[in-house]
Write a protein that holds these residues in place. Structure first.
Motif, PDB file in Angstrom:
ATOM      1  N   HIS A  71       0.835  -1.209   0.000  1.00 37.48           N
ATOM      2  CA  HIS A  71       0.000   0.000   0.000  1.00 37.48           C
ATOM      3  C   HIS A  71       0.867   1.255   0.000  1.00 37.48           C
ATOM      4  CE1 HIS A  71      -2.568   3.145   1.812  1.00 37.48           C
ATOM      5  NE2 HIS A  71      -3.481   2.587   1.044  1.00 37.48           N
ATOM      6  N   THR A  72       1.913   1.249   0.803  1.00 40.42           N
ATOM      7  CA  THR A  72       2.819   2.401   0.854  1.00 40.42           C
ATOM      8  C   THR A  72       3.521   2.593  -0.481  1.00 40.42           C
ATOM      9  OG1 THR A  72       3.151   2.083   3.219  1.00 40.42           O
ATOM     10  CG2 THR A  72       4.792   3.405   2.073  1.00 40.42           C
ATOM     11  N   ARG A  74       4.403  13.128  -0.665  1.00 41.93           N
ATOM     12  CA  ARG A  74       4.705  14.566  -0.632  1.00 41.93           C
ATOM     13  C   ARG A  74       5.072  15.080   0.759  1.00 41.93           C
ATOM     14  NH1 ARG A  74       0.291  14.855  -4.498  1.00 41.93           N
ATOM     15  NH2 ARG A  74       1.249  15.075  -6.524  1.00 41.93           N
ATOM     16  N   GLY A  75       6.164  14.601   1.273  1.00 37.69           N
ATOM     17  CA  GLY A  75       6.661  15.082   2.560  1.00 37.69           C
ATOM     18  C   GLY A  75       6.112  14.337   3.765  1.00 37.69           C
ATOM     19  N   GLU A  76       5.120  13.478   3.560  1.00 34.36           N
ATOM     20  CA  GLU A  76       4.602  12.671   4.668  1.00 34.36           C
ATOM     21  C   GLU A  76       5.634  11.626   5.045  1.00 34.36           C
ATOM     22  OE1 GLU A  76       0.500  10.817   5.196  1.00 34.36           O
ATOM     23  OE2 GLU A  76       0.368  11.811   3.252  1.00 34.36           O
ATOM     24  N   ASP A  77       5.619  11.212   6.282  1.00 32.99           N
ATOM     25  CA  ASP A  77       6.531  10.185   6.756  1.00 32.99           C
ATOM     26  C   ASP A  77       6.040   8.816   6.276  1.00 32.99           C
ATOM     27  OD1 ASP A  77       8.280   8.555   8.120  1.00 32.99           O
ATOM     28  OD2 ASP A  77       7.483   9.026  10.117  1.00 32.99           O
ATOM     29  N   PRO A  78       6.820   8.116   5.444  1.00 37.37           N
ATOM     30  CA  PRO A  78       6.355   6.807   4.955  1.00 37.37           C
ATOM     31  C   PRO A  78       6.202   5.788   6.074  1.00 37.37           C
ATOM     32  CG  PRO A  78       8.595   7.248   4.198  1.00 37.37           C
ATOM     33  CD  PRO A  78       8.105   8.486   4.873  1.00 37.37           C
ATOM     34  N   TYR A  79       7.025   5.890   7.121  1.00 36.60           N
ATOM     35  CA  TYR A  79       6.903   4.963   8.245  1.00 36.60           C
ATOM     36  C   TYR A  79       5.548   5.152   8.922  1.00 36.60           C
ATOM     37  CZ  TYR A  79       7.913   2.288  12.410  1.00 36.60           C
ATOM     38  OH  TYR A  79       7.860   1.351  13.412  1.00 36.60           O
ATOM     39  N   ASP A  80       5.185   6.406   9.151  1.00 31.73           N
ATOM     40  CA  ASP A  80       3.909   6.706   9.796  1.00 31.73           C
ATOM     41  C   ASP A  80       2.753   6.213   8.939  1.00 31.73           C
ATOM     42  OD1 ASP A  80       2.347   7.889  11.897  1.00 31.73           O
ATOM     43  OD2 ASP A  80       1.847   9.487  10.477  1.00 31.73           O
ATOM     44  N   TYR A 101      -1.548   2.141   8.115  1.00 31.73           N
ATOM     45  CA  TYR A 101      -2.214   1.119   7.317  1.00 31.73           C
ATOM     46  C   TYR A 101      -2.143  -0.230   8.027  1.00 31.73           C
ATOM     47  CZ  TYR A 101      -3.858  -1.570   3.374  1.00 31.73           C
ATOM     48  OH  TYR A 101      -4.590  -2.414   2.582  1.00 31.73           O
ATOM     49  N   LEU A 102      -1.010  -0.537   8.609  1.00 28.47           N
ATOM     50  CA  LEU A 102      -0.839  -1.779   9.353  1.00 28.47           C
ATOM     51  C   LEU A 102      -1.869  -1.869  10.484  1.00 28.47           C
ATOM     52  CD1 LEU A 102       1.526  -4.054   9.426  1.00 28.47           C
ATOM     53  CD2 LEU A 102       2.279  -2.803  11.429  1.00 28.47           C
TER      54      LEU A 102
END
Length: 167
Positions: A55-56, A64-70, A75-76
């Motif tokens: 999904h990520t 766009r600047g969002e933290d992919p980890y977050d 989603y998890l």
């Protein structure tokens, strides 16, 4: 034009691979805690992580600047919450019983505990992510913590009567 697309695609793949190399271990551990599986035998956690990473990756260019980890953690958590509802709240499927350290907690308690204590998510963020009132998140976290710190006692051992020597 085609070369530019290929270059962008290669850059995107490298960025995502770097993200996965740095974050997958922690995310897998969080997923394993959520599913209450053993770390060496965690097929549900691995599937949950794979879906979250897919999904990520699908939305990588839109971060766009969002933290992919977050984003992946969100989603998890929501995917686990939906799966837990299907497992315990209506559409029950046959699954192995959880056996990990958090197995005695309900799925919702595990989710709140993992988000709050393992991932360090603030109560307000956890409540917003899960669509729960803040007080409910606080209560679930307190109950889960108390259950882990003070597990229920098992039955008292049977007292053997006096031994009689055979005659």
């Amino acid at each position: 034009m085609r070369q530019r697309q290929v270059a962008q695609s290669a850059r995107r793949a490298r960025e995502f691979e770097a993200f996965v190399a740095g974050a997958a271990g922690r995310l897998l551990h969080a997923a394993t805690l959520l599913t209450a599986e053993e770390p060496h035998d965690n097929p549900r956690a691995r599937r949950l992580l794979t879906l979250a990473l897919a999904h990520t990756y699908a939305s990588w260019d839109r971060l766009r600047g969002e933290d992919p980890y977050d984003r992946t953690r969100q989603y998890l958590a929501t995917r686990f919450a939906r799966g837990a509802w299907h497992q315990y709240g209506g559409l029950v499927r046959a699954r192995r019983q959880p056996v990990g350290a958090l197995a005695r907690l309900t799925p919702q308690e595990r989710l709140i505990l993992v988000l709050r204590l393992y991932e360090g998510v603030a109560e307000e963020q956890a409540a917003a992510l899960l669509g729960l009132p803040l007080e409910r998140v606080r209560t679930l976290c307190d109950r889960a913590t108390a259950t882990l710190l003070h597990p229920p006692r098992g039955p008292a051992p049977a007292v053997a009567g006096p031994r009689v020597a055979p005659s």
